[in-house]
Enzyme design. Structure first.
Site, PDB file in Angstrom:
ATOM      1  N   GLY A  11      91.490 142.930   9.444  1.00 54.03           N
ATOM      2  CA  GLY A  11      91.110 144.351   9.399  1.00 54.03           C
ATOM      3  C   GLY A  11      90.074 144.588   8.316  1.00 54.03           C
ATOM      4  O   GLY A  11      90.070 145.633   7.655  1.00 54.03           O
ATOM      5  N   GLY A  14      87.891 147.877   8.076  1.00 58.24           N
ATOM      6  CA  GLY A  14      88.551 149.175   7.936  1.00 58.24           C
ATOM      7  C   GLY A  14      88.286 149.807   6.577  1.00 58.24           C
ATOM      8  O   GLY A  14      87.511 149.284   5.766  1.00 58.24           O
ATOM      9  N   GLN A  15      88.943 150.956   6.343  1.00 60.27           N
ATOM     10  CA  GLN A  15      88.672 151.721   5.120  1.00 60.27           C
ATOM     11  C   GLN A  15      88.963 150.892   3.863  1.00 60.27           C
ATOM     12  O   GLN A  15      88.138 150.833   2.954  1.00 60.27           O
ATOM     13  CB  GLN A  15      89.533 152.998   5.100  1.00 60.27           C
ATOM     14  N   ASP A  37      88.005 140.685  11.852  1.00 63.60           N
ATOM     15  CA  ASP A  37      88.269 141.959  12.523  1.00 63.60           C
ATOM     16  C   ASP A  37      87.961 141.740  14.002  1.00 63.60           C
ATOM     17  O   ASP A  37      87.546 140.649  14.408  1.00 63.60           O
ATOM     18  CB  ASP A  37      87.402 143.086  11.931  1.00 63.60           C
ATOM     19  N   ASP A  52      91.515 138.853  17.041  1.00 65.17           N
ATOM     20  CA  ASP A  52      92.456 139.842  17.551  1.00 65.17           C
ATOM     21  C   ASP A  52      93.833 139.410  17.044  1.00 65.17           C
ATOM     22  O   ASP A  52      94.417 138.451  17.566  1.00 65.17           O
ATOM     23  CB  ASP A  52      92.403 139.862  19.093  1.00 65.17           C
ATOM     24  N   TYR A 142     103.558 155.696  13.531  1.00 70.72           N
ATOM     25  CA  TYR A 142     102.994 154.906  12.419  1.00 70.72           C
ATOM     26  C   TYR A 142     104.046 154.731  11.317  1.00 70.72           C
ATOM     27  O   TYR A 142     104.280 153.614  10.834  1.00 70.72           O
ATOM     28  CB  TYR A 142     101.765 155.635  11.888  1.00 70.72           C
ATOM     29  N   LYS A 146     105.954 151.359   9.964  1.00 65.92           N
ATOM     30  CA  LYS A 146     105.901 150.910   8.568  1.00 65.92           C
ATOM     31  C   LYS A 146     107.309 150.714   7.992  1.00 65.92           C
ATOM     32  O   LYS A 146     107.520 149.792   7.205  1.00 65.92           O
ATOM     33  CB  LYS A 146     105.094 151.894   7.710  1.00 65.92           C
TER      34      LYS A 146
HETATM   35  N1  SER Z   1      96.401 157.747   5.037  1.00 64.19           N
HETATM   36  C1  SER Z   1      97.373 157.395   6.023  1.00 64.19           C
HETATM   37  C2  SER Z   1      97.415 158.379   7.127  1.00 64.19           C
HETATM   38  O1  SER Z   1      97.072 159.518   6.891  1.00 64.19           O
HETATM   39  C3  SER Z   1      98.731 157.315   5.391  1.00 64.19           C
HETATM   40  O2  SER Z   1      99.059 155.997   5.212  1.00 64.19           O
HETATM   41  O3  SER Z   1      97.821 158.028   8.182  1.00 64.19           O
END
Ligand code: SER
Length: 316
Positions: A11, A14-15, A37, A52, A142, A146
């Site tokens: 990843g 990503g950010q 990625d 992947d 999500y 987690k």
């Molecule tokens: N920044 C993330 C979100 O907003 C939180 O882990 O999904």
């Protein structure tokens, strides 16, 4: 050079990956870090492999090819995006996680980093100064993924002695790249709009307080945790991590000090309910005690940094 570390970042586009990669290269050298990625960026990161991570064979082949010793698994579908297709988000988040943990076990990786999130908390946890040990009833797929990930990390650590480490990141604010699909993304978006001379409509109510953290603090926390001696890591699910906390209105006021003409409206959408289920502030005493965590950036410092860097990017 038997002990030379070789890092794989999953990843990497990503950010967090975009910002973490150069930091890891400073520590381990350009050849010591492999970025991966789904697609290469243009131009690609110095050493880049298309991956992947839902494919276990491809992941293990890549680890063997580069003699990888540590993996930072940063790929995930975030909170807001996950709600559009919950089963797909679950599939991607869990499959990639289990592939990384299995690879760590089978290929004897030295260390693994798996990020978690404030999204693990739901209505039952105290919203102020949310403790490390709280009842976890997340409202998003999500968050559910987690919570499961944290328990899988503990399981692999106990059962297979995998040295897996994790942080519950607050909303991450950085100038290096745009976040994608999160509930806390509004903060980065507001800075971008202000610097571009545009107005912004925030999708959260102005008084919604959420835990946030500046990218420099995120990178330092991640590296400090990964460098801490294993016997100092008492939390093998995921550490609470605090940066600062603020509301959209406070951010708006802060930006207006530098951009007096900037206008922000507030039109809440489905993300409001997600934000309402999350903590307002975090108790990270365990991280402070175990490996000396202390954040450096408050809201006004974040604003100065963000506006300076984004202004330079705009001119550049
Ligand atoms: N920044 C993330 C979100 O907003 C939180 O882990 O999904």
């Amino acid at each position: 050079m038997m002990n030379k570390e070789k890092i794989l970042v999953i990843g990497a586009n990503g950010q967090i990956g975009t910002a973490l990669l150069p930091k890891l290269q400073e520590i381990y050298g350009e050849d010591g870090v492999i970025a991966s990625d789904l697609q290469a960026t243009n131009p690609p990161k110095s050493v880049f492999e298309t991956l992947d991570a839902t494919q276990p064979t491809a992941l293990q082949a890549l680890i063997k090819k580069h003699n990888i010793t540590q993996v930072y698994h940063l790929a995930a579908v975030l909170s807001a995006k996950g709600e559009a297709n919950p089963l797909q988000a679950w599939e991607i988040n869990m499959q990639t996680l289990l592939n990384v943990l299995e690879a760590a076990r089978n290929l004897n990786l030295k260390k693994v980093f798996i990020p978690s999130s404030i999204a693990v908390f739901g209505e039952s946890a105290p919203h102020q100064f949310t403790p490390q040990q709280a009842y976890l009833d997340p409202t998003t797929v999500y968050g559910i993924s987690k919570v499961a990930a944290e328990n899988w990390c503990l399981y692999y650590h106990k059962r297979y002695q995998v040295d897996v480490r994790s942080l519950r990141y607050p909303g991450v604010i950085g100038y290096q790249s745009l976040p994608g699909g999160g509930t806390t993304d509004y903060a980065v978006e507001m800075y971008h709009k202000a610097v571009a001379g545009e107005n912004y409509t925030c999708y959260l109510q102005e008084n919604t307080r959420l835990p946030m953290i500046y990218m420099e603090d995120v990178l330092r926390a991640t590296i400090e945790l990964m460098e801490a001696p294993a016997d100092q890591i008492s939390v093998r699910t995921s550490y609470n991590l605090a940066g600062t906390s603020f509301t959209p209105a406070e951010l708006y006021e802060n930006i207006k000090l530098l951009f007096p003409d900037f206008q922000c409206g507030f039109v809440p959408d489905f993300r409001q309910a997600i934000a309402d289920s999350w903590p307002e502030s975090i108790d990270d005493t365990s991280a402070q005690k175990d490996w000396g965590w202390k954040p450096k950036f408050d809201l006004s410092q974040i604003t100065t940094e963000m506006i300076t860097h984004l202004s330079k990017q705009l001119i550049g």
